[in-house]
Enzyme design. Structure first.
Site, PDB file in Angstrom:
ATOM      1  CB  SER A  92      -1.051   0.159   1.280  1.00 39.12           C
ATOM      2  OG  SER A  92      -1.653  -1.166   1.373  1.00 39.12           O
TER       3      SER A  92
ATOM      4  CG  HIS B 135      -3.378  -2.579  -2.819  1.00 40.49           C
ATOM      5  ND1 HIS B 135      -2.232  -3.111  -2.439  1.00 40.49           N
ATOM      6  CD2 HIS B 135      -3.991  -2.066  -1.579  1.00 40.49           C
ATOM      7  CE1 HIS B 135      -1.964  -3.191  -1.110  1.00 40.49           C
ATOM      8  NE2 HIS B 135      -2.981  -2.593  -0.760  1.00 40.49           N
TER       9      HIS B 135
ATOM     10  CG  HIS C  92      -5.091  -7.438   0.646  1.00 40.44           C
ATOM     11  ND1 HIS C  92      -4.917  -6.751  -0.355  1.00 40.44           N
ATOM     12  CD2 HIS C  92      -3.836  -7.202   1.347  1.00 40.44           C
ATOM     13  CE1 HIS C  92      -4.036  -5.855  -0.148  1.00 40.44           C
ATOM     14  NE2 HIS C  92      -3.299  -6.182   0.924  1.00 40.44           N
TER      15      HIS C  92
ATOM     16  CE1 TYR D   5      -8.459  -5.734   2.383  1.00 41.11           C
ATOM     17  CE2 TYR D   5      -6.238  -6.501   3.496  1.00 41.11           C
ATOM     18  CZ  TYR D   5      -7.058  -5.607   2.597  1.00 41.11           C
ATOM     19  OH  TYR D   5      -6.277  -4.661   2.059  1.00 41.11           O
ATOM     20  CD  GLU D   6      -8.778  -7.192  -2.055  1.00 47.56           C
ATOM     21  OE1 GLU D   6      -9.461  -6.860  -3.299  1.00 47.56           O
ATOM     22  OE2 GLU D   6      -7.419  -7.323  -2.062  1.00 47.56           O
TER      23      GLU D   6
ATOM     24  CB  ALA E 223       1.540  -0.290   4.556  1.00 48.94           C
TER      25      ALA E 223
ATOM     26  CG  MET F 247      -4.616  -6.786   7.660  1.00 54.18           C
ATOM     27  SD  MET F 247      -5.982  -5.796   7.106  1.00 54.18           S
ATOM     28  CE  MET F 247      -5.976  -4.760   8.645  1.00 54.18           C
ATOM     29  CB  SER F 248      -0.239  -8.497   3.066  1.00 48.54           C
ATOM     30  OG  SER F 248       0.629  -7.663   3.203  1.00 48.54           O
TER      31      SER F 248
ATOM     32  CG  ASN G  62      -0.689   1.998  11.830  1.00 45.26           C
ATOM     33  OD1 ASN G  62      -0.480   1.705  10.584  1.00 45.26           O
ATOM     34  ND2 ASN G  62      -1.191   1.207  12.756  1.00 45.26           N
TER      35      ASN G  62
ATOM     36  CG  HIS H 230      -6.894   2.009   3.498  1.00 46.82           C
ATOM     37  ND1 HIS H 230      -5.971   0.918   3.896  1.00 46.82           N
ATOM     38  CD2 HIS H 230      -7.193   2.250   2.658  1.00 46.82           C
ATOM     39  CE1 HIS H 230      -5.488   0.621   2.473  1.00 46.82           C
ATOM     40  NE2 HIS H 230      -6.304   1.549   1.673  1.00 46.82           N
TER      41      HIS H 230
HETATM   42  N1  HPA Z   1      -2.459  -3.458  11.405  1.00 43.92           N
HETATM   43  C1  HPA Z   1      -2.792  -4.288  10.457  1.00 43.92           C
HETATM   44  N2  HPA Z   1      -2.449  -4.025   9.224  1.00 43.92           N
HETATM   45  C2  HPA Z   1      -2.087  -2.710   8.864  1.00 43.92           C
HETATM   46  C3  HPA Z   1      -1.849  -1.714   9.954  1.00 43.92           C
HETATM   47  C4  HPA Z   1      -2.064  -2.275  11.419  1.00 43.92           C
HETATM   48  O1  HPA Z   1      -1.971  -1.578  12.393  1.00 43.92           O
HETATM   49  N3  HPA Z   1      -1.176  -0.954   9.675  1.00 43.92           N
HETATM   50  C5  HPA Z   1      -0.817  -1.057   8.124  1.00 43.92           C
HETATM   51  N4  HPA Z   1      -1.459  -2.200   7.768  1.00 43.92           N
END
Ligand code: HPA
Length: 268
Positions: free
Chosen positions: A28, A59, A81, A83-84, A111, A203-204, A227, A239
């Site tokens: 990302s 993406h 992903h 999650y999609e 990310a 998540m990847s 973050n 996001h």
């Molecule tokens: N958690 C999960 N996935 C992420 C995060 C997070 O804090 N930041 C960027 N992708």
């Protein structure tokens, strides 16, 4: 090779002149690296037979082949992903395609949220290992008992750390913990995975890294910290913030990845 993978591989071989030597998956907000490629040739995911399509902002979903530091590079800008709603087979398919194209080294980027409180947003982290908390596995369905003792290649990590040092870029080394998403984690989950040894959450990456390991592809994993993970600062996660912060890290990220690719260029 299964039929779907073979079709995608044949299509990509016809579209791209030079066989790429190194693969790169861009996470990302890290797509700007594509602008550095010389002689880029682009193909949208949607035009590749059997290729999964991503719907996530940040993406775009393209394969771009071009030269970076004189090295023929295969860039997957965007990914699908779990999650999609994809199954693990679909999530892993692009990595199977890369391996079938003859790529032996792949840089997987993402990310991530920082669990380790010594990290800051914008930092870069080289993955030393991972924890799979996705509750699924891309190799499920076979009896492939793959050894994951060294899923993140020590040879590639050494090159990345060496290049980072020469460039004066701080590159941490850390353990990435993957959740299925798409929600961010709870503060209790973050405290739990910190105790378990995680430095980052995301998540990847894990499905692709496991798939690569099963195919004998060497993996380098690089996270851009976007973050602090949930509960650390008390701020809400979004996001948009993830995309904005990774874009801010992207100048250093591009320098590091370019130098690492140059370091890999002469090697198989
Ligand atoms: N958690 C999960 N996935 C992420 C995060 C997070 O804090 N930041 C960027 N992708």
């Amino acid at each position: 090779m299964t039929g779907a993978i073979e079709e995608a591989v044949i299509y990509l071989q016809q579209r791209f002149g030079v066989p790429p030597r190194v693969g790169l998956i861009l996470g990302s907000g890290l797509g700007r690296l594509v602008q550095k490629l010389k002689g880029p040739e682009r193909v949208a995911f949607k035009d590749i037979p059997g290729f999964p399509r991503s719907s996530v902002q940040g993406h775009p979903g393209e394969i771009i082949c071009g030269y970076l530091e004189g090295v023929p590079l295969y860039v997957q800008a965007g990914r699908v992903h779990y999650y999609e709603g994809m199954d693990m087979g679909q999530v892993a398919m692009p990595m199977r395609v890369m391996a079938s194209l003859g790529i032996k080294n792949v840089i997987i980027t993402n990310a991530a949220g920082a669990v380790n409180q010594s990290y800051s947003p914008g930092d870069l982290v080289c993955l030393s290992d991972h924890i799979n908390f996705m509750g699924d596995n891309p190799l499920r369905g076979g009896a492939d008992f793959v050894d994951l003792t060294r899923v993140y290649s020590s040879r590639l990590r050494k090159i990345a750390h060496d290049r980072a040092r020469r460039l004066g870029i701080t590159l941490h080394s850390g353990v990435y913990c993957a959740f299925a998403g798409p929600c961010y984690e709870t503060p209790a989950e973050i405290r739990a995975v910190r105790v378990l040894g995680a430095d980052l959450v995301g998540m990847s990456t894990v499905p692709e890294a496991i798939t690569a390991a099963s195919l004998g592809v060497e993996v380098l994993g690089i996270s851009a910290v976007t973050n602090m993970a949930a509960g650390i600062t008390g701020q809400r996660l979004s996001h948009e913030e993830v995309i904005q912060t990774s874009a801010r890290a992207s100048e250093r990220f591009i320098k590091l990845v370019s130098a690492t690719v140059a370091g890999l260029g002469g090697q198989e």
